[in-house]
Scaffold this motif. Sequence first.
Motif, PDB file in Angstrom:
ATOM      1  N   GLU A  12      10.337  -2.334   7.687  1.00  0.00           N
ATOM      2  CA  GLU A  12       9.713  -1.109   7.186  1.00  0.00           C
ATOM      3  C   GLU A  12       8.709  -0.513   8.159  1.00  0.00           C
ATOM      4  O   GLU A  12       8.463   0.697   8.129  1.00  0.00           O
ATOM      5  N   PHE A  13       8.079  -1.349   8.984  1.00  0.00           N
ATOM      6  CA  PHE A  13       7.096  -0.806   9.933  1.00  0.00           C
ATOM      7  C   PHE A  13       7.437  -1.184  11.375  1.00  0.00           C
ATOM      8  O   PHE A  13       6.580  -1.121  12.255  1.00  0.00           O
ATOM      9  N   ASP A 218      -1.887  -6.789  -2.948  1.00  0.00           N
ATOM     10  CA  ASP A 218      -2.981  -7.267  -2.109  1.00  0.00           C
ATOM     11  C   ASP A 218      -3.378  -8.682  -2.525  1.00  0.00           C
ATOM     12  O   ASP A 218      -3.161  -9.101  -3.666  1.00  0.00           O
ATOM     13  N   VAL A 219      -3.978  -9.408  -1.608  1.00  0.00           N
ATOM     14  CA  VAL A 219      -4.442 -10.766  -1.882  1.00  0.00           C
ATOM     15  C   VAL A 219      -5.594 -10.710  -2.890  1.00  0.00           C
ATOM     16  O   VAL A 219      -6.533  -9.927  -2.735  1.00  0.00           O
ATOM     17  N   LYS A 220      -5.520 -11.558  -3.911  1.00  0.00           N
ATOM     18  CA  LYS A 220      -6.563 -11.591  -4.941  1.00  0.00           C
ATOM     19  C   LYS A 220      -7.783 -12.387  -4.456  1.00  0.00           C
ATOM     20  O   LYS A 220      -7.675 -13.285  -3.609  1.00  0.00           O
ATOM     21  N   GLU A 242       1.487 -12.268   4.477  1.00  0.00           N
ATOM     22  CA  GLU A 242       2.856 -11.930   4.097  1.00  0.00           C
ATOM     23  C   GLU A 242       2.861 -10.735   3.138  1.00  0.00           C
ATOM     24  O   GLU A 242       2.047 -10.669   2.221  1.00  0.00           O
ATOM     25  N   ARG A 243       3.813  -9.834   3.348  1.00  0.00           N
ATOM     26  CA  ARG A 243       4.026  -8.737   2.404  1.00  0.00           C
ATOM     27  C   ARG A 243       5.510  -8.382   2.448  1.00  0.00           C
ATOM     28  O   ARG A 243       6.024  -7.985   3.488  1.00  0.00           O
ATOM     29  N   SER A 251      -1.117   0.422   8.942  1.00  0.00           N
ATOM     30  CA  SER A 251      -2.575   0.452   9.097  1.00  0.00           C
ATOM     31  C   SER A 251      -3.269  -0.264   7.945  1.00  0.00           C
ATOM     32  O   SER A 251      -4.274  -0.966   8.151  1.00  0.00           O
ATOM     33  N   GLN A 252      -2.736  -0.122   6.740  1.00  0.00           N
ATOM     34  CA  GLN A 252      -3.327  -0.801   5.585  1.00  0.00           C
ATOM     35  C   GLN A 252      -3.114  -2.303   5.660  1.00  0.00           C
ATOM     36  O   GLN A 252      -4.021  -3.094   5.346  1.00  0.00           O
ATOM     37  N   LEU A 253      -1.940  -2.713   6.106  1.00  0.00           N
ATOM     38  CA  LEU A 253      -1.679  -4.146   6.278  1.00  0.00           C
ATOM     39  C   LEU A 253      -2.606  -4.749   7.331  1.00  0.00           C
ATOM     40  O   LEU A 253      -3.096  -5.866   7.165  1.00  0.00           O
TER      41      LEU A 253
END
Length: 280
Positions: A12-13, A218-220, A242-243, A251-253
């Motif tokens: 995806e990126f 997102d990670v809790k 991991e996502r 950029s958000q990752l």
Amino acid sequence: MLKTVGLGLRREFLDDVLTQAPNVGFWELAPENWFPRGNQAYRTLDRIREQAPLTSHGLSLSIGSPDPLDVDFIKQVKTFLDRFDIRIYSEHLSYCSAAGQLYDLLPIPFTQDAVNHVVQRVKQVQDIIERPLVLENVSYYASFGNELTELEFINAVLAQADCKLLLDVNNVFVNSVNHRYDPYDFIAGLPSERIVYGHIAGHTEEYDDLFVDTHGADVKQEVWDLLDFAYAKHGIFPTVLERDFNIPPLSQLLTEMNKITTHQQQTVGARDPRLQTNTA
């Protein structure tokens, strides 16, 4: 040796990675997603590894399966690892085939017979790939026929096969909720010397007592706290964000990935009095 923070490489990126050359310590990928794709894919990976080293996290080894190991597949993995100078081959301590592909990562019964079965197969894989096999503790949602605890099972496999551990902190947290155990005790019981690197990811809370390891959020905070404990207990180990679903912009990752660096630095500061702020 891996640098301290990495990111799972996703299609995806991929274009953004090629054009932006983001500041990532290393990229993690699944070999079987790449080696069937031919020379163009290999040229892409050559460009990416000019930016940062590659490591590998497979999906199809099925180390706990009752089926014979797919030796031809393992030899393909070995060729791929050698081609891209990848020293680490990690996989899941689970199985995904039994008289055919099951398309899921299923838990191995926590029994001594299963330990013996997995150990023999790990040794065979290590002989072929000429590297230690690194096994990840997995999330699971049903448990049956167990003679050992999950922790006892993992430690027995690591010791008897003389292999290594990929510590997935989110999986520990998810399992601790679903199977009602203390995640801090679990992590404290793992052998520090076996941990090669770690994973952190987001999960979905379906019910109060059912969390699902989706890698789609997102990670809790509870998982960040557990990661801090793992660093304090075992030392700073390289860690991958991991996502796999609901993938946001790169950029958000990267912003979330950089939080790993912050947590590592905070752990170092807490352990080194010279780096602590004097509040007396």
